[in-house]
Design a protein around this motif. Structure first.
Motif, PDB file in Angstrom:
ATOM      1  N   ALA A   1       1.682   4.094   1.582  1.00 49.11           N
ATOM      2  CA  ALA A   1       1.015   5.488   2.145  1.00 49.11           C
ATOM      3  C   ALA A   1      -0.227   4.571   2.922  1.00 49.11           C
ATOM      4  O   ALA A   1      -0.672   5.050   3.933  1.00 49.11           O
ATOM      5  CB  ALA A   1       0.651   6.309   1.054  1.00 49.11           C
ATOM      6  N   GLY A   2      -0.942   3.816   2.257  1.00 46.78           N
ATOM      7  CA  GLY A   2      -1.828   2.970   2.729  1.00 46.78           C
ATOM      8  C   GLY A   2      -1.589   2.221   3.914  1.00 46.78           C
ATOM      9  O   GLY A   2      -2.231   2.251   5.090  1.00 46.78           O
ATOM     10  N   ALA A   3      -0.500   1.522   4.169  1.00 51.66           N
ATOM     11  CA  ALA A   3      -0.042   0.719   5.018  1.00 51.66           C
ATOM     12  C   ALA A   3       0.156   1.775   6.350  1.00 51.66           C
ATOM     13  O   ALA A   3      -0.066   1.534   7.485  1.00 51.66           O
ATOM     14  CB  ALA A   3       1.182   0.087   4.896  1.00 51.66           C
ATOM     15  N   ILE A   4       0.809   2.842   6.009  1.00 49.93           N
ATOM     16  CA  ILE A   4       1.293   3.870   7.064  1.00 49.93           C
ATOM     17  C   ILE A   4      -0.078   4.251   7.786  1.00 49.93           C
ATOM     18  O   ILE A   4      -0.260   4.595   8.767  1.00 49.93           O
ATOM     19  CB  ILE A   4       1.831   5.099   6.481  1.00 49.93           C
ATOM     20  CG1 ILE A   4       3.258   4.649   6.208  1.00 49.93           C
ATOM     21  CG2 ILE A   4       2.037   6.286   7.537  1.00 49.93           C
ATOM     22  CD1 ILE A   4       4.160   5.541   5.433  1.00 49.93           C
ATOM     23  N   TRP A   5      -1.274   4.760   6.781  1.00 48.45           N
ATOM     24  CA  TRP A   5      -2.584   5.343   7.311  1.00 48.45           C
ATOM     25  C   TRP A   5      -2.946   3.938   8.031  1.00 48.45           C
ATOM     26  O   TRP A   5      -3.498   4.605   9.246  1.00 48.45           O
ATOM     27  CB  TRP A   5      -3.398   5.590   6.127  1.00 48.45           C
ATOM     28  CG  TRP A   5      -4.642   6.234   6.501  1.00 48.45           C
ATOM     29  CD1 TRP A   5      -4.729   7.685   6.501  1.00 48.45           C
ATOM     30  CD2 TRP A   5      -5.570   5.559   7.045  1.00 48.45           C
ATOM     31  NE1 TRP A   5      -6.162   7.699   6.953  1.00 48.45           N
ATOM     32  CE2 TRP A   5      -6.859   6.552   7.188  1.00 48.45           C
ATOM     33  CE3 TRP A   5      -6.152   4.140   7.290  1.00 48.45           C
ATOM     34  CZ2 TRP A   5      -8.086   6.449   7.938  1.00 48.45           C
ATOM     35  CZ3 TRP A   5      -7.370   4.014   8.042  1.00 48.45           C
ATOM     36  CH2 TRP A   5      -8.520   5.082   8.410  1.00 48.45           C
TER      37      TRP A   5
ATOM     38  N   GLY B   1       4.814  12.247   2.208  1.00 46.17           N
ATOM     39  CA  GLY B   1       4.357  13.199   1.147  1.00 46.17           C
ATOM     40  C   GLY B   1       3.014  13.139   0.481  1.00 46.17           C
ATOM     41  O   GLY B   1       2.477  13.804   0.253  1.00 46.17           O
ATOM     42  N   TRP B   2       2.770  11.777   0.264  1.00 46.05           N
ATOM     43  CA  TRP B   2       1.462  11.348  -0.467  1.00 46.05           C
ATOM     44  C   TRP B   2       0.564  11.714   0.500  1.00 46.05           C
ATOM     45  O   TRP B   2      -0.474  12.608   0.261  1.00 46.05           O
ATOM     46  CB  TRP B   2       1.652   9.919  -0.731  1.00 46.05           C
ATOM     47  CG  TRP B   2       0.578   9.470  -1.441  1.00 46.05           C
ATOM     48  CD1 TRP B   2      -1.027   9.409  -1.001  1.00 46.05           C
ATOM     49  CD2 TRP B   2       0.299   8.555  -2.641  1.00 46.05           C
ATOM     50  NE1 TRP B   2      -1.733   8.834  -1.928  1.00 46.05           N
ATOM     51  CE2 TRP B   2      -0.807   8.220  -2.960  1.00 46.05           C
ATOM     52  CE3 TRP B   2       1.429   8.198  -3.625  1.00 46.05           C
ATOM     53  CZ2 TRP B   2      -1.232   7.414  -4.026  1.00 46.05           C
ATOM     54  CZ3 TRP B   2       1.013   7.532  -4.453  1.00 46.05           C
ATOM     55  CH2 TRP B   2      -0.441   7.261  -4.913  1.00 46.05           C
ATOM     56  N   LEU B   3       0.497  11.296   2.023  1.00 44.61           N
ATOM     57  CA  LEU B   3      -0.563  11.525   2.790  1.00 44.61           C
ATOM     58  C   LEU B   3      -0.478  13.052   3.067  1.00 44.61           C
ATOM     59  O   LEU B   3      -1.816  13.552   3.347  1.00 44.61           O
ATOM     60  CB  LEU B   3      -0.316  10.582   3.964  1.00 44.61           C
ATOM     61  CG  LEU B   3      -0.434   8.900   3.702  1.00 44.61           C
ATOM     62  CD1 LEU B   3       0.375   8.448   4.924  1.00 44.61           C
ATOM     63  CD2 LEU B   3      -1.601   8.675   3.492  1.00 44.61           C
TER      64      LEU B   3
END
Length: 67
Positions: free
Chosen positions: A10-14, A45-47
């Motif tokens: 999720a951090g990498a996607i952000w 989903g997390w984001l």
């Protein structure tokens, strides 16, 4: 263990969205070097839960944008 992996993804996607702007799920998968689209959707989903991204369907693609 899996929760940690999803959180990191999720951090990498952000980061990818912050640098490149709107991306499709397929482009995100390549950008973060995820193994499967399922992993990408789990991280999205997390984001989404944290209200950090928005999704928009366009034909067969799903576009992801930071809020």
């Amino acid at each position: 263990m899996y929760q940690e992996k999803v959180g990191e993804l999720a951090g990498a996607i952000w980061e990818a969205l912050n640098e490149q702007g709107t991306l499709t799920v397929k482009d995100l998968k390549k950008a973060v070097k995820a193994k499967t689209e399922k992993d990408v959707f789990l991280a999205l989903g997390w984001l989404l839960r944290e209200d950090n991204v928005s999704l928009a369907e366009e034909g067969k693609d799903v576009n992801v944008t930071l809020k």
